[in-house]
Design a protein around this motif. Sequence first.
Motif, mmCIF file in Angstrom:
data_model
loop_
_atom_site.group_PDB
_atom_site.id
_atom_site.type_symbol
_atom_site.label_atom_id
_atom_site.label_comp_id
_atom_site.label_asym_id
_atom_site.label_seq_id
_atom_site.Cartn_x
_atom_site.Cartn_y
_atom_site.Cartn_z
ATOM 1 N N UNK A 174 3.940 5.998 -5.466
ATOM 2 C CA UNK A 174 3.034 4.763 -4.468
ATOM 3 C C UNK A 174 2.928 5.379 -3.093
ATOM 4 N N UNK A 175 4.012 6.148 -2.551
ATOM 5 C CA UNK A 175 3.793 6.437 -1.174
ATOM 6 C C UNK A 175 2.855 7.598 -1.137
ATOM 7 N N UNK A 176 2.983 8.425 -1.969
ATOM 8 C CA UNK A 176 1.781 9.624 -2.021
ATOM 9 C C UNK A 176 0.633 9.561 -2.580
ATOM 10 N N UNK A 177 0.221 8.195 -2.872
ATOM 11 C CA UNK A 177 -1.145 8.055 -3.504
ATOM 12 C C UNK A 177 -2.277 8.410 -2.667
ATOM 13 N N UNK A 178 -3.314 8.533 -3.269
ATOM 14 C CA UNK A 178 -4.450 9.120 -2.415
ATOM 15 C C UNK A 178 -4.611 8.222 -0.943
ATOM 16 N N UNK A 179 -4.447 6.921 -1.320
ATOM 17 C CA UNK A 179 -4.644 5.979 0.084
ATOM 18 C C UNK A 179 -3.177 5.344 0.326
ATOM 19 N N UNK A 180 -2.133 5.870 -0.210
ATOM 20 C CA UNK A 180 -0.789 5.356 0.139
ATOM 21 C C UNK A 180 -0.611 5.609 1.898
ATOM 22 N N UNK A 181 0.791 5.309 2.039
ATOM 23 C CA UNK A 181 1.066 5.363 3.663
ATOM 24 C C UNK A 181 1.187 6.865 4.120
ATOM 25 N N UNK A 182 1.276 7.830 3.211
ATOM 26 C CA UNK A 182 1.296 9.349 3.686
ATOM 27 C C UNK A 182 -0.146 9.693 3.916
ATOM 28 N N UNK A 183 -1.110 8.769 3.480
ATOM 29 C CA UNK A 183 -2.582 9.229 3.982
ATOM 30 C C UNK A 183 -2.973 8.458 5.167
ATOM 31 N N UNK A 222 -11.744 -1.385 3.420
ATOM 32 C CA UNK A 222 -12.893 -1.070 3.382
ATOM 33 C C UNK A 222 -13.087 0.275 3.133
ATOM 34 N N UNK A 223 -14.080 0.852 2.111
ATOM 35 C CA UNK A 223 -13.951 1.981 1.661
ATOM 36 C C UNK A 223 -14.911 2.889 2.718
ATOM 37 N N UNK A 224 -14.864 3.906 2.993
ATOM 38 C CA UNK A 224 -15.685 4.826 3.614
ATOM 39 C C UNK A 224 -15.538 6.245 3.314
ATOM 40 N N UNK A 225 -16.674 6.656 2.234
ATOM 41 C CA UNK A 225 -16.525 7.958 1.586
ATOM 42 C C UNK A 225 -15.351 7.774 0.775
ATOM 43 N N UNK A 226 -14.341 9.026 1.018
ATOM 44 C CA UNK A 226 -13.190 9.083 0.259
ATOM 45 C C UNK A 226 -12.040 8.383 0.757
ATOM 46 N N UNK A 227 -12.205 7.778 1.974
ATOM 47 C CA UNK A 227 -10.972 7.147 2.600
ATOM 48 C C UNK A 227 -11.213 5.763 2.670
ATOM 49 N N UNK A 228 -10.117 5.071 2.875
ATOM 50 C CA UNK A 228 -9.973 3.470 2.910
ATOM 51 C C UNK A 228 -9.521 3.260 4.351
ATOM 52 N N UNK A 229 -10.383 2.239 5.044
ATOM 53 C CA UNK A 229 -9.913 1.653 6.184
ATOM 54 C C UNK A 229 -9.241 0.419 6.139
ATOM 55 N N UNK A 230 -8.078 0.364 6.336
ATOM 56 C CA UNK A 230 -7.205 -0.874 6.159
ATOM 57 C C UNK A 230 -7.459 -1.786 7.393
#
Length: 274
Positions: free
Chosen positions: A27-36, A98-106
Motif C-alpha cells: 500500500x505505501x509503495x504502490x505506484x501512487x502511494x504515499x512514497x510517490x 486527477x490523472x496526469x499522464x502516469x502521475x496522479x494529482x491528489x
Amino acid sequence: MTTEAITTDTRAFTESWQDWHRAQEARISAPHGFLAITGLHWLDDRPQRFPDAPGAWHTGPDGVVVTLDDGEELVVDGTPVRGEHRFGVLPERGGVDAVWGDAVVEVAKRGGNDIVRPRHPDAPLRTAFTGTPAYAPDPRWAVTGRYVPFAEPRPTTVGAAVEGLEHVYDAPGRIEFELEGRQLSLTAFPGRGPGGLTVLFTDATSGVTTYAANRVLSVGPPAADGTVVVDFNRAANLPCAYTDLATCPLPPAGNRLPVAVEAGQRIPRERGGS
C-alpha cells in the motif's frame, strides 16, 4: 495442547502477520502511494503553479479550481478536462484524484485546508524503498481487551504531523486491556470498516526503535459483550513516518502507553531505522 498444535498455531499466526505486513508494504509503495508524493501544496485565493502538476491552482468559497494551459489535460473521474475545471467544495478528509499522464494529482482537504499533492511513480523515495523494519511477530502481544463506548461520541481534537494543523475526530469509546501486568486504556476512533476501530498511540519505544510521533492499530468490531482483540504486532506506521509530505494525525491525549510495545513496525530506514 500438544507441542505439534502449538507449533501449528504459531506458524499460522506468523503467516497471517506476514500477509498483513506485505499488504502494508504494498500500500505505501504502490505506484501512487504515499512514497510517490513529490509535493504538498497549500492552496489559497491566489493562483499558484507547481513544478510537479499542470495548471494554476487556487481555492475559495466555491472550492478548488485549476486553470490548465493549452495542451494540458487532466482526467477526472474518467473524463478528460481542459481549460478551467472546478473541483467544488471538498469534504474534510475527502479528495479527488486527477490523472496526469502516469502521475496522479491528489486534490484534498486536510485540517480545513485545501491541498494539492501530486504522486509520481518515479519519485526517488518510492524507487529507493527497500521495505520497513519490523519486530518479529509474537502472540504475547495480541491481547484481549474490552471496548467501553461513551454515552455519546466525543469530538476529539488532535495535532498533526504538520505544525499548526489540527484534526477533529468523534471518539466513540475507549479500549481497556492488560499489558505487561498493567491495566491500560486507549481512546479509539472509528475504523475503516463497519464497526471497526482505529487507535493512534505512542509507547516507551517511540523515538527509540519505533517512529516517535505515532503508530496506528486497526481493531475489529467488538463482540456483543464488548470483547476485542488488540494485536500490537499489527501496529503500523502512518505515512508521516516515511515522508514530511503527509498530514497524519497525532494520538489524542492519554494515548501514550507507559510500557515498551516491542511489536509491529519500527522506524523506517528513510528515517534512519535499521
